[in-house]
Design an enzyme around this catalytic site. Structure first.
Site, PDB file in Angstrom:
ATOM      1  N   LYS A 116       0.857  -1.192   0.000  1.00 13.47           N
ATOM      2  CA  LYS A 116       0.000   0.000   0.000  1.00 13.47           C
ATOM      3  C   LYS A 116       0.892   1.241   0.000  1.00 13.47           C
ATOM      4  O   LYS A 116       1.721   1.398   0.898  1.00 13.47           O
ATOM      5  CB  LYS A 116      -0.908  -0.017   1.237  1.00 13.47           C
ATOM      6  CG  LYS A 116      -1.845   1.176   1.330  1.00 13.47           C
ATOM      7  CD  LYS A 116      -2.866   0.974   2.433  1.00 13.47           C
ATOM      8  CE  LYS A 116      -3.738   2.206   2.609  1.00 13.47           C
ATOM      9  NZ  LYS A 116      -4.721   2.022   3.688  1.00 13.47           N
ATOM     10  N   ASP A 128      -2.020  10.283  -5.778  1.00 16.45           N
ATOM     11  CA  ASP A 128      -0.614  10.071  -6.126  1.00 16.45           C
ATOM     12  C   ASP A 128      -0.165   8.631  -5.882  1.00 16.45           C
ATOM     13  O   ASP A 128       0.997   8.296  -6.108  1.00 16.45           O
ATOM     14  CB  ASP A 128       0.279  11.044  -5.338  1.00 16.45           C
ATOM     15  CG  ASP A 128       0.081  10.922  -3.831  1.00 16.45           C
ATOM     16  OD1 ASP A 128      -0.598   9.973  -3.387  1.00 16.45           O
ATOM     17  OD2 ASP A 128       0.605  11.779  -3.093  1.00 16.45           O
ATOM     18  N   ARG A 179       0.810  -5.363   3.629  1.00 19.63           N
ATOM     19  CA  ARG A 179      -0.235  -5.940   4.483  1.00 19.63           C
ATOM     20  C   ARG A 179      -0.756  -7.238   3.877  1.00 19.63           C
ATOM     21  O   ARG A 179      -0.516  -7.517   2.694  1.00 19.63           O
ATOM     22  CB  ARG A 179      -1.350  -4.917   4.731  1.00 19.63           C
ATOM     23  CG  ARG A 179      -2.062  -4.478   3.480  1.00 19.63           C
ATOM     24  CD  ARG A 179      -3.135  -3.419   3.793  1.00 19.63           C
ATOM     25  NE  ARG A 179      -3.894  -3.113   2.595  1.00 19.63           N
ATOM     26  CZ  ARG A 179      -4.945  -2.317   2.539  1.00 19.63           C
ATOM     27  NH1 ARG A 179      -5.367  -1.705   3.643  1.00 19.63           N
ATOM     28  NH2 ARG A 179      -5.587  -2.116   1.411  1.00 19.63           N
ATOM     29  N   ASP A 259     -16.690   0.592   0.564  1.00 22.66           N
ATOM     30  CA  ASP A 259     -15.425   0.090   0.006  1.00 22.66           C
ATOM     31  C   ASP A 259     -14.413  -0.218   1.103  1.00 22.66           C
ATOM     32  O   ASP A 259     -13.335  -0.744   0.806  1.00 22.66           O
ATOM     33  CB  ASP A 259     -14.828   1.101  -0.994  1.00 22.66           C
ATOM     34  CG  ASP A 259     -14.613   2.465  -0.367  1.00 22.66           C
ATOM     35  OD1 ASP A 259     -15.579   3.047   0.136  1.00 22.66           O
ATOM     36  OD2 ASP A 259     -13.465   2.950  -0.372  1.00 22.66           O
ATOM     37  N   ASP A 269      -8.657  -1.324   6.221  1.00 28.34           N
ATOM     38  CA  ASP A 269      -8.364   0.065   5.859  1.00 28.34           C
ATOM     39  C   ASP A 269      -8.407   1.009   7.065  1.00 28.34           C
ATOM     40  O   ASP A 269      -9.364   1.761   7.271  1.00 28.34           O
ATOM     41  CB  ASP A 269      -9.325   0.571   4.766  1.00 28.34           C
ATOM     42  CG  ASP A 269      -8.822   0.195   3.376  1.00 28.34           C
ATOM     43  OD1 ASP A 269      -7.858  -0.594   3.285  1.00 28.34           O
ATOM     44  OD2 ASP A 269      -9.394   0.680   2.393  1.00 28.34           O
TER      45      ASP A 269
END
Ligand code: AMP
Ligand code: MG
Length: 494
Positions: A116, A128, A179, A259, A269
């Site tokens: 990530k 980005d 992860r 999501d 997340d």
């Protein structure tokens, strides 16, 4: 040391990568090679996760692995891919969202491995593709802290950093988090293929999840319902249990968009998350959520709302609204039973005891009225329970309204009855963690890491891996938050 052909470098030998997800085809994920970062350095590593992945010993000190975990070189037989998903953000359909900055390398021993922050993907939109050091450390520690608390979560192998600048609200530096999870599939993947894909692609994805992760949903011929309704019911159950655990431990996720909801019922997340300090049911941890859609006490309702979005997305496969609603319906009872059990465990009580509900309601009202520190209260109660000595003021001293808490303690002892309070106290200490990843604890690790000192981070990781143990050498990590902690602001921007 030099390695010959007959003696291959064990740190470079090919790992048994598998790529079942990318084999589903180009509709689901596409090639997304990482973009290198200059002069990478190690920030954090988890031995527990390395064991899950069967990494070769010595990887922690290997320059090859440092480059690979930053995305500067490929591990042999890995395949960098980004998967596509959509979702509802803050209650509004947001269309295609990702994955804009997580790159899947493949699966090792049943665990997907992602980088990530390793650069842009075809789904990065205006982003980005980067992650900053601060948020990567927070996610790394949160994954492993949650696992230490025995709450389902994605895991974290390591963080690497680079001095490459990344602009957020202020100028920061880049980092890459590696992860891992059995699957990173989200509700949003199903929403994507339900609203933007073909009926066949939706079914392919659902069959993939059922066959690999929910084999019990493959109904035998003649069984009532269908496998897709069974999948929805299974995800409903897993999500209800997950949010019950969050409520019990005092965890606020902060961005419960569809999501960010795992199809496997994992905490997924970590962004502006927070573990509660003082108990405030309406606490909002995300600076970007002024309405409090994702406030602590809203989480069960929001998870339920997200499950309805998943149900809607699966409707073409389930084929009947009635069946979909039936699959969703057990949410309340699953959540209540799991929450009740978790809170009974914290109290050292029997979840079947009839007096439990009023006892708990009274306690939470007392805690909320004075914003009493949530983890410290439970830990002190666990110790106090051993003797319930009148001269032990450790719980009493947490309150201004001492009459209220004294009355409650009396009612508590009476409701639980005689029994073996020594054993009860031991059980409670195994359910009420001494250490949670409060914002100020993460912040201390981040500040030290910014100055090149990674020892604080290692210590925090070690303590959070076994948060029910005493760790007398790390006592200050279990303290009340310092005054400056109130100034820490966490938002979606990371
Ligand atoms: P989040 O709010 O972090 O769950 O992000 C929502 C979506 O935006 C995810 O698909 C992310 O991959 C994507 N995203 C977030 N930050 C960035 C970034 N800096 N660059 C590219 N995509 C991003
Ligand atoms: Mg996300």
């Amino acid at each position: 040391m030099l390695f010959s052909d007959s003696q291959p470098d064990p740190l470079r030998t090919a790992l048994p990568w598998q790529h079942p997800f990318s084999e589903l085809g180009a509709a689901f994920s596409i090639s997304a090679p990482p973009t290198p970062l200059p002069q990478p350095y190690w920030v954090a590593q988890s031995d527990l996760v390395a064991q899950l992945l069967h990494l070769p010993s010595g990887w922690q000190r290997s320059a090859h692995w440092l480059e690979a975990m930053t995305g500067n070189t490929a591990l042999e037989n890995s395949q960098a891919q980004a998967s596509v998903y959509s979702g509802h953000q803050f209650g509004v359909w947001a269309g295609q969202l990702g994955d804009g900055r997580a790159i899947l390398l493949g699966q090792l021993h049943g665990w997907e491995v992602q980088l990530k922050g390793a650069g842009r993907t075809p789904f990065s939109r205006m982003g980005d593709g980067r992650a900053v050091l601060r948020s990567s450390i927070r996610e790394f520690l949160a994954c492993e802290a949650m696992h230490g608390l025995q709450i389902p979560t994605t895991r974290a192998l390591c963080v690497t950093g680079s001095l490459a600048p990344v602009q957020r609200e202020t100028a920061e530096t880049a980092a890459v988090l590696c992860r891992s999870a059995p699957s990173f599939l989200r509700f949003g993947h199903f929403e994507h293929f339900s609203y933007g894909g073909t009926a066949q692609s939706l079914q392919t994805l659902a069959d993939y999840v059922i066959e690999r992760y929910y084999p019990a949903c493959q109904l035998a011929p003649g069984d009532a319902g269908n496998r897709y309704a069974a999948l929805l019911a299974a995800v409903t159950q897993a999500s209800a249990r997950l949010v019950a655990q969050w409520q019990a431990v005092g965890f606020c996720h902060g961005v419960l968009n569809t999501d960010n909801m795992s199809m496997l019922g994992l905490t997924l997340d970590y962004g502006p998350f927070q573990f509660l300090d003082g108990f405030d049911p309406g606490h909002i941890c995300n600076h970007s959520d002024p309405q409090g859609r994702y406030a602590y006490d809203q989480q069960p309702g929001v998870v339920r709302w997200n499950l309805y979005c998943l149900g809607q997305a699966l409707l073409p496969l389930i084929g009947s609204t009635e069946l979909a609603l039936q699959a969703l319906q057990p949410f309340e009872s699953e959540f209540s039973a799991a929450y009740r059990q978790a809170m009974a465990d914290k109290l050292g009580a029997d979840s079947a005891s009839p007096g439990l509900d009023p006892l708990l309601a009274d306690l939470l009202a007392l805690l909320a009225r004075e914003r009493v520190d949530y983890p410290i209260f439970w830990r002190r109660l666990s110790h106090w329970a051993r003797q319930q000595a009148p001269d032990d003021r450790s719980v009493h001293d947490l309150f201004l309204d001492t009459t209220g808490i004294d009355a409650w303690l009396g009612a508590y002892v009476q409701a639980l009855g005689p029994g073996d309070w020594g054993q009860r106290s031991q059980r409670m200490l195994a359910k009420n963690p001494k250490y949670v990843l409060r914002n100020h604890v993460a912040e201390r690790a981040i500040q030290a890491a910014r100055e090149g000192d990674f020892a604080v981070l290692s210590q925090v990781l070690r303590v959070l891996e076994t948060p029910y143990q005493e760790h007398p050498e790390a006592e200050s990590l279990a303290d009340f938050p310092p005054d400056w902690a109130a100034q820490i602001q966490v938002s979606c921007s990371s």
